[in-house]
Design a protein around this motif. Sequence first.
Motif, PDB file in Angstrom:
ATOM      1  N   GLY A  31       8.492   3.999   0.155  1.00  0.00           N
ATOM      2  CA  GLY A  31       7.227   3.254   0.077  1.00  0.00           C
ATOM      3  C   GLY A  31       7.261   2.247  -1.051  1.00  0.00           C
TER       4      GLY A  31
ATOM      5  N   MET B 269       0.274   1.710   7.234  1.00  0.00           N
ATOM      6  CA  MET B 269       1.396   0.929   6.701  1.00  0.00           C
ATOM      7  C   MET B 269       1.601  -0.340   7.537  1.00  0.00           C
ATOM      8  SD  MET B 269       2.837   2.562   4.081  1.00  0.00           S
ATOM      9  CE  MET B 269       4.571   2.148   4.006  1.00  0.00           C
TER      10      MET B 269
ATOM     11  N   VAL C 108       3.515   8.843   2.090  1.00  0.00           N
ATOM     12  CA  VAL C 108       4.018   7.619   2.710  1.00  0.00           C
ATOM     13  C   VAL C 108       4.516   7.977   4.101  1.00  0.00           C
ATOM     14  CG1 VAL C 108       5.739   5.793   2.597  1.00  0.00           C
ATOM     15  CG2 VAL C 108       4.575   6.536   0.533  1.00  0.00           C
ATOM     16  N   ASN C 109       3.782   7.526   5.075  1.00  0.00           N
ATOM     17  CA  ASN C 109       4.138   7.853   6.452  1.00  0.00           C
ATOM     18  C   ASN C 109       5.091   6.811   6.990  1.00  0.00           C
ATOM     19  OD1 ASN C 109       2.432  10.218   6.916  1.00  0.00           O
ATOM     20  ND2 ASN C 109       0.778   8.787   6.479  1.00  0.00           N
ATOM     21  N   LEU C 110       6.245   7.285   7.391  1.00  0.00           N
ATOM     22  CA  LEU C 110       7.281   6.402   7.915  1.00  0.00           C
ATOM     23  C   LEU C 110       7.674   6.900   9.303  1.00  0.00           C
ATOM     24  CD1 LEU C 110       9.368   6.397   4.632  1.00  0.00           C
ATOM     25  CD2 LEU C 110       7.919   4.518   5.426  1.00  0.00           C
ATOM     26  N   TYR C 111       8.478   6.119   9.990  1.00  0.00           N
ATOM     27  CA  TYR C 111       8.926   6.524  11.330  1.00  0.00           C
ATOM     28  C   TYR C 111      10.043   7.553  11.198  1.00  0.00           C
ATOM     29  CZ  TYR C 111       6.137   2.566  12.695  1.00  0.00           C
ATOM     30  OH  TYR C 111       5.090   1.714  12.869  1.00  0.00           O
ATOM     31  N   PRO C 112       9.794   8.774  11.637  1.00  0.00           N
ATOM     32  CA  PRO C 112      10.731   9.860  11.345  1.00  0.00           C
ATOM     33  C   PRO C 112      12.094   9.710  12.021  1.00  0.00           C
ATOM     34  CG  PRO C 112       8.955  10.628  12.780  1.00  0.00           C
ATOM     35  CD  PRO C 112       8.590   9.257  12.333  1.00  0.00           C
TER      36      PRO C 112
ATOM     37  N   ARG D 229      15.926   7.283  20.346  1.00  0.00           N
ATOM     38  CA  ARG D 229      16.293   8.428  19.501  1.00  0.00           C
ATOM     39  C   ARG D 229      15.424   9.656  19.764  1.00  0.00           C
ATOM     40  NH1 ARG D 229      17.443   5.373  13.769  1.00  0.00           N
ATOM     41  NH2 ARG D 229      19.170   4.107  14.543  1.00  0.00           N
TER      42      ARG D 229
ATOM     43  N   SER E 193      -1.298  -2.831   7.103  1.00  0.00           N
ATOM     44  CA  SER E 193      -1.396  -3.450   5.776  1.00  0.00           C
ATOM     45  C   SER E 193      -0.387  -4.589   5.646  1.00  0.00           C
ATOM     46  CB  SER E 193      -1.179  -2.416   4.670  1.00  0.00           C
ATOM     47  OG  SER E 193       0.152  -1.939   4.697  1.00  0.00           O
TER      48      SER E 193
ATOM     49  N   TYR F 173       0.850  -1.195   0.000  1.00  0.00           N
ATOM     50  CA  TYR F 173       0.000   0.000   0.000  1.00  0.00           C
ATOM     51  C   TYR F 173       0.884   1.243   0.000  1.00  0.00           C
ATOM     52  CZ  TYR F 173      -3.124   3.515   2.096  1.00  0.00           C
ATOM     53  OH  TYR F 173      -3.833   4.648   2.368  1.00  0.00           O
TER      54      TYR F 173
ATOM     55  N   ILE G 124       9.467  -0.586  -0.127  1.00  0.00           N
ATOM     56  CA  ILE G 124       8.762  -1.501   0.792  1.00  0.00           C
ATOM     57  C   ILE G 124       7.861  -2.442  -0.015  1.00  0.00           C
ATOM     58  CG2 ILE G 124       7.002  -1.621   2.622  1.00  0.00           C
ATOM     59  CD1 ILE G 124       8.206   1.065   3.686  1.00  0.00           C
TER      60      ILE G 124
ATOM     61  N   GLU H  85      13.252   3.715  18.459  1.00  0.00           N
ATOM     62  CA  GLU H  85      12.532   4.996  18.384  1.00  0.00           C
ATOM     63  C   GLU H  85      12.624   5.754  19.704  1.00  0.00           C
ATOM     64  OE1 GLU H  85       8.487   3.914  16.842  1.00  0.00           O
ATOM     65  OE2 GLU H  85       8.785   5.867  15.897  1.00  0.00           O
TER      66      GLU H  85
ATOM     67  N   ASN I 123       1.505   9.884  13.276  1.00  0.00           N
ATOM     68  CA  ASN I 123       2.459   9.836  12.159  1.00  0.00           C
ATOM     69  C   ASN I 123       1.812   9.298  10.885  1.00  0.00           C
ATOM     70  OD1 ASN I 123       4.533  10.688  13.780  1.00  0.00           O
ATOM     71  ND2 ASN I 123       5.309   8.637  14.213  1.00  0.00           N
ATOM     72  N   GLY I 124       0.675   8.622  11.058  1.00  0.00           N
ATOM     73  CA  GLY I 124       0.007   8.008   9.913  1.00  0.00           C
ATOM     74  C   GLY I 124       0.598   6.663   9.539  1.00  0.00           C
ATOM     75  N   THR I 125       1.460   6.115  10.392  1.00  0.00           N
ATOM     76  CA  THR I 125       2.121   4.842  10.071  1.00  0.00           C
ATOM     77  C   THR I 125       1.221   3.632  10.319  1.00  0.00           C
ATOM     78  OG1 THR I 125       3.141   5.130  12.226  1.00  0.00           O
ATOM     79  CG2 THR I 125       4.542   5.501  10.315  1.00  0.00           C
TER      80      THR I 125
ATOM     81  N   LEU J 269      13.664   6.905  12.488  1.00  0.00           N
ATOM     82  CA  LEU J 269      14.423   5.790  11.912  1.00  0.00           C
ATOM     83  C   LEU J 269      14.936   6.200  10.531  1.00  0.00           C
ATOM     84  CD1 LEU J 269      12.199   2.670  12.746  1.00  0.00           C
ATOM     85  CD2 LEU J 269      13.829   3.877  14.188  1.00  0.00           C
TER      86      LEU J 269
ATOM     87  N   PHE K 296       9.308  -2.674   7.916  1.00  0.00           N
ATOM     88  CA  PHE K 296       8.062  -3.014   7.202  1.00  0.00           C
ATOM     89  C   PHE K 296       8.191  -4.319   6.425  1.00  0.00           C
ATOM     90  CE2 PHE K 296       7.135   1.539   7.894  1.00  0.00           C
ATOM     91  CZ  PHE K 296       5.909   1.387   8.516  1.00  0.00           C
TER      92      PHE K 296
END
Lengths: 235, 465
Positions: A141, B159, A83-87, B15, B162, A78, A144, B12, B154-156, A89, A98
């Motif tokens: 994204g 992701m 694309v929301n990722l862990y900021p 950091r 899914s 998806y 992934i 996380e 964060n909107g994760t 990391l 992922f």
Amino acid sequence: MLKAEQLTKRFGDHLALDHLDLTIESGEVYCLLGSNGAGKSTTINIFLGFIPASSGRALIDDLEVSVNNHATRNLVAYIPEVVNLYPTLTGLENLAFFSGLAGFRYSRAEMAAFTDTAGLQPEALDKRVSSYSKGMRQKVGIAIALAKQARALFLDEPTSGLDPHASNEFAQIITRLSGQGVSTLMATHDLLMAKNLGHRIGIMHQGRLQQELRSDAVSYAELTDRYLSTVNQPV
Amino acid sequence: MLRLIIQKELREIGRTGKMGWLLTGVAVLVALALYNGYAYYTDHSALLRESQRVTYEQFISQGDKNPHLGAHFGFYAYKPTADLALVDNGIEDYTGTSFYLEPHQRGVVKFREVSDATALRSFGFLNISYFAQFILPLFIFLLSHNVFAKEWENGTIKMVLSARVMARQLFAGKLLACWLLVLAVVAVLSLVPLVLLLARAEAGSLGRVLPAYGCYVLGLLAYALLLTIIGVATSLLTRNSSLALVALTGFWLLGVFLVPRLAGELARRVQPAITSVAFDDETFHDKQYGVGKQGTKDQRRDALADSVMAKYGVRRLEDLPVFFIPITIEFFEESDGRVMDRAYGAIEHNEARQNRLVLASALLSPFLAFRDFSMHLTATDMNTHHDFTQRAEAHRRRIGVIVDDFYQKNTVAGNDFWRTVPQFAYAAPGLGWRLGNAAPAIGILLLWLLGALGLMTLAYRRMRV
């Protein structure tokens, strides 16, 4: 292969998706056009198992999503508008996480190959994602999605806000994945992208699939006319 | 899968800049709590042991005196600092540590630490127990409040969901990541005191201390776990870190400050304490007439004289082969003792009812339940204090009997006699007794743990995008 059979979704009194019938073959790129609230994202969310359908069925490789949600998640990737990722990391760490959630463990070299295919600069791999542009996040994204070895790809406004160069790179990757047999369902407002990238185009309005076109059988101007006449239909 | 999620969460957290400050703050407070607790334990235990020795030495070397007058010289029974006071000093600052052993007068426990303390003491005494009860929950809530909420912010979450990860795996991974950090703090809180206890414990005392300490640590682990579950579940239910933080700190403020104060106030109103004026008035009257209204002191003294003369077959007190005065003293010691036992029993009964009311409020505050559990396990509670006063009083009466028996036949007592008066020694009862006292608090903590597990189940079943 993706299949929707009489797929319907109600939010209270609001009919968000109205008896959608749709089949997307392996390797096919299907673009859903429509104004906001037309039902594009709702369709994707049902296929991803994020929300249940009110009635009808969504199938991925003949597996019904609502019944085999865990199994169908193995088959999909998806990529949302952002694309929301862990900021905190790095890009590589996000990719490792992922793809790990999808059950894949890769070496650094293998992950670098995915990001390279996605077009991410090697020097960005070990930088924190908080420093990434939207386009760079989009590429992670895609990486992934590649790493998950998805059979079906769901894209929700993936090129929104990307510069033309990044959009073009993105389109090339989707075309390559299509060649590998990946079914793609893309919701977009970008008519030109839909015309160039999609094999078929569906125009949705008020939860219904109003028109379905083959992209090679319609010009950009004709697509624009049809789109506008559909979305300007009175309520 | 779990390892992957735990590693990601820890990375996380590691950091996040504010987490570094938080952990540094926690490390400083833990170090202070350990130092304070250890200093309190070593200073007090040495001081009390020395005071006990010195006053007894003075008593047994007071020289030739009338036995009764010599007995009035008296000495102190000191409550030794509890073995686990370095962990929790409980109510010891408020109850006092010394009980004066002399004829006629039941001792009143004196030397309350808090009476010499500055107003700063009202903020509490930072030791391990204080840290565990008040600061550890705040640390846990600050650590866990955004562990799920950030996924939505964060909107994760889309992701993540899914992928093929299951809701319970995700919950377990995040919970375990938080728990590992909490466990690290709890391990320091538990292991350092253990090392200090092993280093300082006297021969034979470890058998009593270690089982109680082991149970204390188990309780601390359960308490920390239930708070961690509450923190993580709240983060998931709210999906908003600010809201989660407000909810959790509100719960903390209510539980730590408001509920204990309201419960204390309610207990005082529902079950008012017996005033010292009423206590003195009642005991004075009962001492005059006896518990069973046996008559005035003069009437009872006359009846005693008659029975003693009858026992020895004489008609005049002067003809008795023993002194009558010590017999009178012993008689009224016993009579007054019954009066005081009844009066103090009423106070203890009243306190117990107040304590039950306060403990019931722990159903609204797990912090209160843990405080009660902690005091019972470390023997710094009211039950132990009452046990000490009862044993000290029994010792005082035993000395009275020894002196009066001697006085019946002798008018002068020398050091040879004084050395026959036994020294007072007190050790708090063992694990079974402590666990028995802590049973209601343990029950409430278990209820909280069950409630936290219920909240966890509710939260992860609602895990949706």
